[in-house]
Design an enzyme around this catalytic site. Structure first.
Site, PDB file in Angstrom:
ATOM      1  N   GLY A 163       0.086 -30.621 -24.689  1.00 49.11           N
ATOM      2  CA  GLY A 163       1.058 -31.051 -23.690  1.00 49.11           C
ATOM      3  C   GLY A 163       0.440 -32.059 -22.736  1.00 49.11           C
ATOM      4  O   GLY A 163       0.329 -33.255 -23.032  1.00 49.11           O
ATOM      5  N   GLY A 164       0.000 -31.567 -21.581  1.00 49.91           N
ATOM      6  CA  GLY A 164      -0.491 -32.444 -20.504  1.00 49.91           C
ATOM      7  C   GLY A 164      -1.489 -33.492 -20.958  1.00 49.91           C
ATOM      8  O   GLY A 164      -1.381 -34.670 -20.578  1.00 49.91           O
ATOM      9  N   GLU A 174       9.262 -23.393 -23.829  1.00 44.89           N
ATOM     10  CA  GLU A 174      10.152 -23.876 -22.754  1.00 44.89           C
ATOM     11  C   GLU A 174      11.596 -23.903 -23.239  1.00 44.89           C
ATOM     12  O   GLU A 174      12.523 -23.635 -22.470  1.00 44.89           O
ATOM     13  CB  GLU A 174       9.673 -25.263 -22.280  1.00 44.89           C
ATOM     14  CG  GLU A 174       8.380 -25.139 -21.485  1.00 44.89           C
ATOM     15  CD  GLU A 174       7.472 -26.355 -21.539  1.00 44.89           C
ATOM     16  OE1 GLU A 174       7.920 -27.434 -21.940  1.00 44.89           O
ATOM     17  OE2 GLU A 174       6.282 -26.194 -21.175  1.00 44.89           O
ATOM     18  N   ASN A 203       2.834 -33.370 -27.241  1.00 44.58           N
ATOM     19  CA  ASN A 203       4.186 -33.023 -26.800  1.00 44.58           C
ATOM     20  C   ASN A 203       4.355 -33.624 -25.406  1.00 44.58           C
ATOM     21  O   ASN A 203       3.843 -33.076 -24.435  1.00 44.58           O
ATOM     22  CB  ASN A 203       4.345 -31.495 -26.770  1.00 44.58           C
ATOM     23  CG  ASN A 203       5.676 -31.070 -26.188  1.00 44.58           C
ATOM     24  OD1 ASN A 203       6.584 -31.888 -26.012  1.00 44.58           O
ATOM     25  ND2 ASN A 203       5.800 -29.787 -25.875  1.00 44.58           N
ATOM     26  N   TRP A 204       5.053 -34.750 -25.360  1.00 44.94           N
ATOM     27  CA  TRP A 204       5.201 -35.441 -24.064  1.00 44.94           C
ATOM     28  C   TRP A 204       6.155 -34.717 -23.124  1.00 44.94           C
ATOM     29  O   TRP A 204       6.210 -35.042 -21.947  1.00 44.94           O
ATOM     30  CB  TRP A 204       5.719 -36.865 -24.296  1.00 44.94           C
ATOM     31  CG  TRP A 204       4.773 -37.796 -24.972  1.00 44.94           C
ATOM     32  CD1 TRP A 204       3.493 -37.538 -25.388  1.00 44.94           C
ATOM     33  CD2 TRP A 204       5.029 -39.164 -25.312  1.00 44.94           C
ATOM     34  NE1 TRP A 204       2.946 -38.650 -25.965  1.00 44.94           N
ATOM     35  CE2 TRP A 204       3.872 -39.668 -25.932  1.00 44.94           C
ATOM     36  CE3 TRP A 204       6.131 -40.013 -25.161  1.00 44.94           C
ATOM     37  CZ2 TRP A 204       3.778 -40.983 -26.386  1.00 44.94           C
ATOM     38  CZ3 TRP A 204       6.046 -41.317 -25.623  1.00 44.94           C
ATOM     39  CH2 TRP A 204       4.875 -41.797 -26.229  1.00 44.94           C
ATOM     40  N   LYS A 205       6.944 -33.791 -23.644  1.00 46.74           N
ATOM     41  CA  LYS A 205       7.968 -33.095 -22.846  1.00 46.74           C
ATOM     42  C   LYS A 205       8.887 -34.122 -22.185  1.00 46.74           C
ATOM     43  O   LYS A 205       9.110 -35.191 -22.748  1.00 46.74           O
ATOM     44  CB  LYS A 205       7.308 -32.152 -21.835  1.00 46.74           C
ATOM     45  CG  LYS A 205       6.262 -31.256 -22.487  1.00 46.74           C
ATOM     46  CD  LYS A 205       5.832 -30.113 -21.632  1.00 46.74           C
ATOM     47  CE  LYS A 205       4.723 -29.350 -22.325  1.00 46.74           C
ATOM     48  NZ  LYS A 205       4.374 -28.118 -21.672  1.00 46.74           N
ATOM     49  N   GLY A 247       0.197 -25.203 -19.881  1.00 52.25           N
ATOM     50  CA  GLY A 247       0.287 -25.904 -18.603  1.00 52.25           C
ATOM     51  C   GLY A 247      -0.353 -25.161 -17.447  1.00 52.25           C
ATOM     52  O   GLY A 247      -0.150 -25.510 -16.285  1.00 52.25           O
ATOM     53  N   HIS A 293       9.714 -24.338 -29.045  1.00 52.95           N
ATOM     54  CA  HIS A 293       8.741 -24.383 -27.948  1.00 52.95           C
ATOM     55  C   HIS A 293       9.126 -23.337 -26.906  1.00 52.95           C
ATOM     56  O   HIS A 293      10.307 -23.097 -26.665  1.00 52.95           O
ATOM     57  CB  HIS A 293       8.710 -25.786 -27.329  1.00 52.95           C
ATOM     58  CG  HIS A 293       7.565 -25.961 -26.386  1.00 52.95           C
ATOM     59  ND1 HIS A 293       7.602 -25.495 -25.095  1.00 52.95           N
ATOM     60  CD2 HIS A 293       6.338 -26.516 -26.555  1.00 52.95           C
ATOM     61  CE1 HIS A 293       6.446 -25.770 -24.505  1.00 52.95           C
ATOM     62  NE2 HIS A 293       5.659 -26.376 -25.370  1.00 52.95           N
ATOM     63  N   SER A 331      -3.198 -25.583 -22.854  1.00 55.11           N
ATOM     64  CA  SER A 331      -4.288 -26.142 -22.042  1.00 55.11           C
ATOM     65  C   SER A 331      -5.483 -26.596 -22.885  1.00 55.11           C
ATOM     66  O   SER A 331      -6.646 -26.448 -22.476  1.00 55.11           O
ATOM     67  CB  SER A 331      -4.724 -25.144 -20.967  1.00 55.11           C
ATOM     68  OG  SER A 331      -3.632 -24.872 -20.107  1.00 55.11           O
TER      69      SER A 331
HETATM   70  C1  PEP Z   1       2.682 -27.417 -24.841  1.00 57.77           C
HETATM   71  O1  PEP Z   1       3.568 -27.546 -24.026  1.00 57.77           O
HETATM   72  O2  PEP Z   1       2.957 -27.364 -26.054  1.00 57.77           O
HETATM   73  C2  PEP Z   1       1.305 -27.324 -24.358  1.00 57.77           C
HETATM   74  C3  PEP Z   1       0.394 -26.839 -25.148  1.00 57.77           C
HETATM   75  O3  PEP Z   1       1.090 -27.734 -23.067  1.00 57.77           O
HETATM   76  P1  PEP Z   1      -0.344 -27.884 -22.335  1.00 57.77           P
HETATM   77  O4  PEP Z   1      -1.272 -28.537 -23.305  1.00 57.77           O
HETATM   78  O5  PEP Z   1      -0.052 -28.763 -21.140  1.00 57.77           O
HETATM   79  O6  PEP Z   1      -0.774 -26.510 -21.964  1.00 57.77           O
END
Ligand code: PEP
Length: 251
Positions: A235-236, A98, A9-11, A174, A96, A214
């Site tokens: 995500g990250g 967010e 998920n590049w956001k 995150g 999601h 994470s």
């Molecule tokens: C996400 O936003 O779906 C996610 C899991 O982010 P991260 O891996 O950065 O915690």
């Protein structure tokens, strides 16, 4: 059959050029190292059609991160499921945390989005998960059950069979805090049992339930080793091809 999936998920990151470069990097790495799971890149809308062209679609799927809850018309700034489909993307991330927290997406809105995604032959990667206060109050089981019931349980077993779930504890997204493998397995097993109670064991067994929060190369293996964890929503760590591959290689 249940599929193992690692979805990025590049956001709201990467210009078009940067996104295409990243998609090509992931593609090159996976050409040289055939993955043992399905890989998906969740890109911003404007990247979708170029990302589709940049990758081998037999190996890498492309996902939008959202779609509208309306079919078409005077909804300035929105992007419909049909538009997403027309780019060649095959998936859409829905619900999601967010989107729920910053854009007011309720389970009722997500129900509409899910229906439109399925009507346009997109696979929803449907996110559920509790915030920290809910976990601390031991309400996490009820929270995810309600999210699933209100947004998804109107679906027929056949339609539900096309949905991928992503359990993402909001306190782990995150933040660098990850659910322990035991915490992940406990709630994934609960989610699968919830599906079995509604749709029967076969549908429940065939549903991919991803973990997100994470997840990184150093913890992916122990998370994915759990019997009810079928991969991750990342995500990250999906923003660097090498890190993303480190997670894919956990399978
Ligand atoms: C996400 O936003 O779906 C996610 C899991 O982010 P991260 O891996 O950065 O915690």
């Amino acid at each position: 059959m249940r599929q193992n999936i690692v979805a990025g998920n590049w956001k709201m990151n990467n210009t078009l050029e940067e996104g295409v470069t990243l998609a090509k990097e992931v593609n090159e790495i996976l050409k040289a190292n055939k993955p043992n799971c399905k890989v998906v890149l969740g890109t911003p809308f404007i990247h979708l059609s170029e990302a589709v062209k940049a990758v081998d679609c037999d190996v890498i799927g492309i996902a939008a991160q959202n779609c509208a809850d309306k079919v078409s018309g005077a909804y300035t700034g929105e992007t419909s499921a049909a538009m997403v489909k027309s780019t060649g993307a095959q998936y859409v991330i829905l619900g999601h945390s967010e989107r729920r927290a910053y854009y007011g997406e309720t389970n009722a809105i997500l129900k509409e989005k899910t229906d439109l995604a399925l009507a346009n032959d997109l696979t929803p990667i449907f996110c559920i998960g509790e915030v920290l206060e809910e976990r601390e109050a031991d309400k996490h089981f009820d929270v995810v059950k309600t999210q699933i019931e209100e947004a998804l349980f109107h679906l027929s077993p056949e339609a539900f069979g096309k949905v991928v779930l992503a359990y993402e504890p909001v306190w782990a997204i995150g933040t660098g805090k990850t659910a322990s493998p035991e915490q992940a397995q406990e709630i994934h097993a609960f989610i699968r049992q919830t599906l079995a109670d509604k749709y029967g064991a076969e549908v429940a067994d065939n549903t991919s339930i991803l973990y997100g929060g994470s997840c990184k190369p150093s913890n992916a293996k122990e998370l994915f080793a759990n019997p009810d964890v079928d991969g991750g929503l990342i995500g990250g760590a999906s923003l660097k091809a090498e890190d993303f591959h480190g997670i894919i290689a956990a399978f």
